[in-house]
Design a protein around this motif. Structure first.
Motif, PDB file in Angstrom:
ATOM      1  N   ASP A 105       0.834  -1.205   0.000  1.00  0.00           N
ATOM      2  CA  ASP A 105       0.000   0.000   0.000  1.00  0.00           C
ATOM      3  C   ASP A 105       0.869   1.256   0.000  1.00  0.00           C
ATOM      4  OD1 ASP A 105      -2.723   1.256   0.341  1.00  0.00           O
ATOM      5  OD2 ASP A 105      -1.739   2.010   2.140  1.00  0.00           O
ATOM      6  N   SER A 106       1.931   1.251   0.806  1.00  0.00           N
ATOM      7  CA  SER A 106       2.846   2.396   0.838  1.00  0.00           C
ATOM      8  C   SER A 106       3.548   2.565  -0.508  1.00  0.00           C
ATOM      9  CB  SER A 106       3.871   2.200   1.954  1.00  0.00           C
ATOM     10  OG  SER A 106       4.808   3.245   1.963  1.00  0.00           O
ATOM     11  N   LYS A 107       3.917   1.452  -1.133  1.00  0.00           N
ATOM     12  CA  LYS A 107       4.580   1.512  -2.440  1.00  0.00           C
ATOM     13  C   LYS A 107       3.660   2.121  -3.489  1.00  0.00           C
ATOM     14  CE  LYS A 107       6.617  -1.474  -5.970  1.00  0.00           C
ATOM     15  NZ  LYS A 107       6.919  -2.889  -6.342  1.00  0.00           N
ATOM     16  N   ARG A 108       2.394   1.684  -3.475  1.00  0.00           N
ATOM     17  CA  ARG A 108       1.435   2.237  -4.445  1.00  0.00           C
ATOM     18  C   ARG A 108       1.280   3.749  -4.261  1.00  0.00           C
ATOM     19  NH1 ARG A 108      -1.359  -2.619  -3.243  1.00  0.00           N
ATOM     20  NH2 ARG A 108      -2.582  -1.514  -1.664  1.00  0.00           N
ATOM     21  N   LYS A 109       1.237   4.184  -3.008  1.00  0.00           N
ATOM     22  CA  LYS A 109       1.080   5.614  -2.749  1.00  0.00           C
ATOM     23  C   LYS A 109       2.317   6.389  -3.189  1.00  0.00           C
ATOM     24  CE  LYS A 109      -2.156   5.064   1.086  1.00  0.00           C
ATOM     25  NZ  LYS A 109      -2.379   5.218   2.549  1.00  0.00           N
ATOM     26  N   LEU A 110       3.496   5.803  -2.978  1.00  0.00           N
ATOM     27  CA  LEU A 110       4.720   6.485  -3.410  1.00  0.00           C
ATOM     28  C   LEU A 110       4.791   6.591  -4.925  1.00  0.00           C
ATOM     29  CD1 LEU A 110       7.328   4.913  -0.958  1.00  0.00           C
ATOM     30  CD2 LEU A 110       6.449   7.250  -0.940  1.00  0.00           C
ATOM     31  N   LEU A 111       4.174   5.631  -5.621  1.00  0.00           N
ATOM     32  CA  LEU A 111       4.141   5.674  -7.080  1.00  0.00           C
ATOM     33  C   LEU A 111       3.000   6.531  -7.614  1.00  0.00           C
ATOM     34  CD1 LEU A 111       4.918   1.913  -7.876  1.00  0.00           C
ATOM     35  CD2 LEU A 111       6.458   3.873  -8.089  1.00  0.00           C
ATOM     36  N   GLY A 112       2.194   7.079  -6.691  1.00  0.00           N
ATOM     37  CA  GLY A 112       1.110   7.965  -7.120  1.00  0.00           C
ATOM     38  C   GLY A 112      -0.204   7.270  -7.333  1.00  0.00           C
ATOM     39  N   GLY A 114      -3.615   5.063  -5.862  1.00  0.00           N
ATOM     40  CA  GLY A 114      -4.422   4.894  -4.663  1.00  0.00           C
ATOM     41  C   GLY A 114      -4.427   6.088  -3.743  1.00  0.00           C
ATOM     42  N   LEU A 115      -4.270   7.291  -4.313  1.00  0.00           N
ATOM     43  CA  LEU A 115      -4.255   8.503  -3.492  1.00  0.00           C
ATOM     44  C   LEU A 115      -5.634   9.133  -3.338  1.00  0.00           C
ATOM     45  CD1 LEU A 115      -1.029  10.203  -4.902  1.00  0.00           C
ATOM     46  CD2 LEU A 115      -1.246   8.806  -2.843  1.00  0.00           C
ATOM     47  N   ASP A 116      -6.615   8.579  -4.036  1.00  0.00           N
ATOM     48  CA  ASP A 116      -7.945   9.189  -4.002  1.00  0.00           C
ATOM     49  C   ASP A 116      -8.572   9.117  -2.614  1.00  0.00           C
ATOM     50  OD1 ASP A 116      -7.610   9.643  -6.669  1.00  0.00           O
ATOM     51  OD2 ASP A 116      -8.687   7.834  -7.296  1.00  0.00           O
ATOM     52  N   THR A 117      -8.282   8.068  -1.890  1.00  0.00           N
ATOM     53  CA  THR A 117      -8.902   7.887  -0.573  1.00  0.00           C
ATOM     54  C   THR A 117      -8.034   8.455   0.557  1.00  0.00           C
ATOM     55  OG1 THR A 117      -7.896   5.681  -0.396  1.00  0.00           O
ATOM     56  CG2 THR A 117     -10.114   5.815  -1.321  1.00  0.00           C
ATOM     57  N   CYS A 118      -6.899   9.068   0.220  1.00  0.00           N
ATOM     58  CA  CYS A 118      -5.988   9.582   1.250  1.00  0.00           C
ATOM     59  C   CYS A 118      -6.460  10.939   1.760  1.00  0.00           C
ATOM     60  CB  CYS A 118      -4.570   9.718   0.696  1.00  0.00           C
ATOM     61  SG  CYS A 118      -3.789   8.135   0.315  1.00  0.00           S
ATOM     62  N   SER A 119      -6.269  11.143   3.035  1.00  0.00           N
ATOM     63  CA  SER A 119      -6.584  12.440   3.628  1.00  0.00           C
ATOM     64  C   SER A 119      -5.400  13.391   3.429  1.00  0.00           C
ATOM     65  CB  SER A 119      -6.884  12.278   5.114  1.00  0.00           C
ATOM     66  OG  SER A 119      -5.736  11.785   5.800  1.00  0.00           O
ATOM     67  N   VAL A 120      -5.563  14.612   3.868  1.00  0.00           N
ATOM     68  CA  VAL A 120      -4.496  15.597   3.729  1.00  0.00           C
ATOM     69  C   VAL A 120      -3.280  15.183   4.557  1.00  0.00           C
ATOM     70  CG1 VAL A 120      -3.868  18.007   4.126  1.00  0.00           C
ATOM     71  CG2 VAL A 120      -6.149  17.441   3.278  1.00  0.00           C
ATOM     72  N   ASP A 121      -3.532  14.685   5.761  1.00  0.00           N
ATOM     73  CA  ASP A 121      -2.415  14.252   6.612  1.00  0.00           C
ATOM     74  C   ASP A 121      -1.665  13.079   5.981  1.00  0.00           C
ATOM     75  OD1 ASP A 121      -3.048  16.192   8.457  1.00  0.00           O
ATOM     76  OD2 ASP A 121      -4.339  14.859   9.637  1.00  0.00           O
ATOM     77  N   GLU A 127       4.366  12.765   1.051  1.00  0.00           N
ATOM     78  CA  GLU A 127       5.264  13.793   0.527  1.00  0.00           C
ATOM     79  C   GLU A 127       6.567  13.851   1.328  1.00  0.00           C
ATOM     80  OE1 GLU A 127       5.106  18.570  -0.592  1.00  0.00           O
ATOM     81  OE2 GLU A 127       3.546  17.637   0.639  1.00  0.00           O
ATOM     82  N   GLU A 128       6.447  13.797   2.656  1.00  0.00           N
ATOM     83  CA  GLU A 128       7.649  13.820   3.489  1.00  0.00           C
ATOM     84  C   GLU A 128       8.520  12.598   3.246  1.00  0.00           C
ATOM     85  OE1 GLU A 128       6.195  14.129   7.435  1.00  0.00           O
ATOM     86  OE2 GLU A 128       5.630  16.268   7.278  1.00  0.00           O
ATOM     87  N   GLN A 129       7.894  11.456   3.032  1.00  0.00           N
ATOM     88  CA  GLN A 129       8.657  10.238   2.765  1.00  0.00           C
ATOM     89  C   GLN A 129       9.396  10.339   1.437  1.00  0.00           C
ATOM     90  OE1 GLN A 129       6.316   6.694   3.064  1.00  0.00           O
ATOM     91  NE2 GLN A 129       8.042   5.314   2.710  1.00  0.00           N
ATOM     92  N   LEU A 130       8.736  10.904   0.444  1.00  0.00           N
ATOM     93  CA  LEU A 130       9.392  11.093  -0.856  1.00  0.00           C
ATOM     94  C   LEU A 130      10.576  12.048  -0.740  1.00  0.00           C
ATOM     95  CD1 LEU A 130       6.298  11.327  -3.241  1.00  0.00           C
ATOM     96  CD2 LEU A 130       8.040   9.536  -3.213  1.00  0.00           C
ATOM     97  N   GLU A 131      10.413  13.115   0.039  1.00  0.00           N
ATOM     98  CA  GLU A 131      11.516  14.068   0.226  1.00  0.00           C
ATOM     99  C   GLU A 131      12.702  13.399   0.920  1.00  0.00           C
ATOM    100  OE1 GLU A 131       9.823  17.311   2.329  1.00  0.00           O
ATOM    101  OE2 GLU A 131       8.835  18.190   0.568  1.00  0.00           O
ATOM    102  N   ARG A 132      12.409  12.572   1.935  1.00  0.00           N
ATOM    103  CA  ARG A 132      13.502  11.853   2.605  1.00  0.00           C
ATOM    104  C   ARG A 132      14.193  10.889   1.659  1.00  0.00           C
ATOM    105  NH1 ARG A 132       9.654  11.669   6.913  1.00  0.00           N
ATOM    106  NH2 ARG A 132       9.078   9.559   6.273  1.00  0.00           N
ATOM    107  N   SER A 133      13.395  10.259   0.795  1.00  0.00           N
ATOM    108  CA  SER A 133      13.984   9.333  -0.176  1.00  0.00           C
ATOM    109  C   SER A 133      14.880  10.079  -1.155  1.00  0.00           C
ATOM    110  CB  SER A 133      12.882   8.590  -0.933  1.00  0.00           C
ATOM    111  OG  SER A 133      12.089   7.826  -0.045  1.00  0.00           O
TER     112      SER A 133
END
Length: 209
Positions: A105-112, A114-121, A127-133
């Protein structure tokens, strides 16, 4: 007359305790015998009196029944341990399956995806995880570049050293060659001097008589 219920605690009176022991022991031995005969069960009963006297009953042999009991206890212990190990493996498998689902699930979100059901938080966390990566990737890239530059510098030093050695070798080989050529040049100069001393012209006429 109704018999009162006996309390389950140690009888303090020694005489009463001995009488009760004898009655209960006889009844217990009788019940063990009846159980072995009526139900064709293998029964072994061992009783030690308060003074250490042994009373026993067995439908076959006490020692054989004890060996059978010990073997059965070991088998049950092994089976219980196997059951516990299987249960532990099931728990670990379920835990790993849950972790894999979370990672996917985290991998799918990092690839963009399954973001439709994500909240702002949740989006902020992605986004923070991508910046750290990205920071980690850039740091690794800079490290590789630095290692390549250091390797090229080392190769440059080696080539400069080899070039210097080749120049020194060429110079050392040219000096003896020039010294060997000098005598030949001197000989050539003498030949030229001899040749220039010769007179070239028409022959002198002799006087006629």
């Amino acid at each position: 007359m109704v018999r009162g219920k006996t309390q389950m605690k140690r009888i303090e009176n020694a005489t009463s305790r001995q009488v009760t022991f004898s009655k209960r022991r006889s009844g217990l031995l009788k019940k063990a015998f009846e159980l072995s005969v009526l139900c064709d069960a293998e029964v072994a009963l061992i009783i030690f009196s308060p003074k250490g006297k042994l009373y026993e009953f067995s439908s076959s042999s006490v020692s054989k029944t004890i060996q059978r009991y010990q073997k059965n206890v070991k088998s049950r212990a092994v089976e219980q341990k196997i059951t516990e190990n299987i249960q532990n493996l099931k728990d670990e498998t379920a835990e790993l399956r849950m972790k894999i689902e979370l990672l996917e699930d985290s991998k799918r979100k990092l690839l963009g995806d399954g973001l439709d059901t994500c909240s702002v938080d949740e989006l902020r966390l992605v986004e923070e995880q991508l910046e750290r990566s990205l920071i980690s990737i850039r740091a690794r890239k800079h490290l590789l570049f630095k290692e390549q530059i250091d390797q090229l510098k080392e190769q440059e030093k080696i080539l400069e050293k080899e070039n210097k050695e080749l120049r020194e070798k060429c110079v050392s080989e040219m000096v003896p060659l020039s010294l060997s050529i000098i005598p030949d040049l001197r000989a050539l100069a003498q030949v030229k001097e001899v040749e220039t001393a010769l007179f070239i012209g028409p022959p002198k006429t002799r006087p006629t008589n």
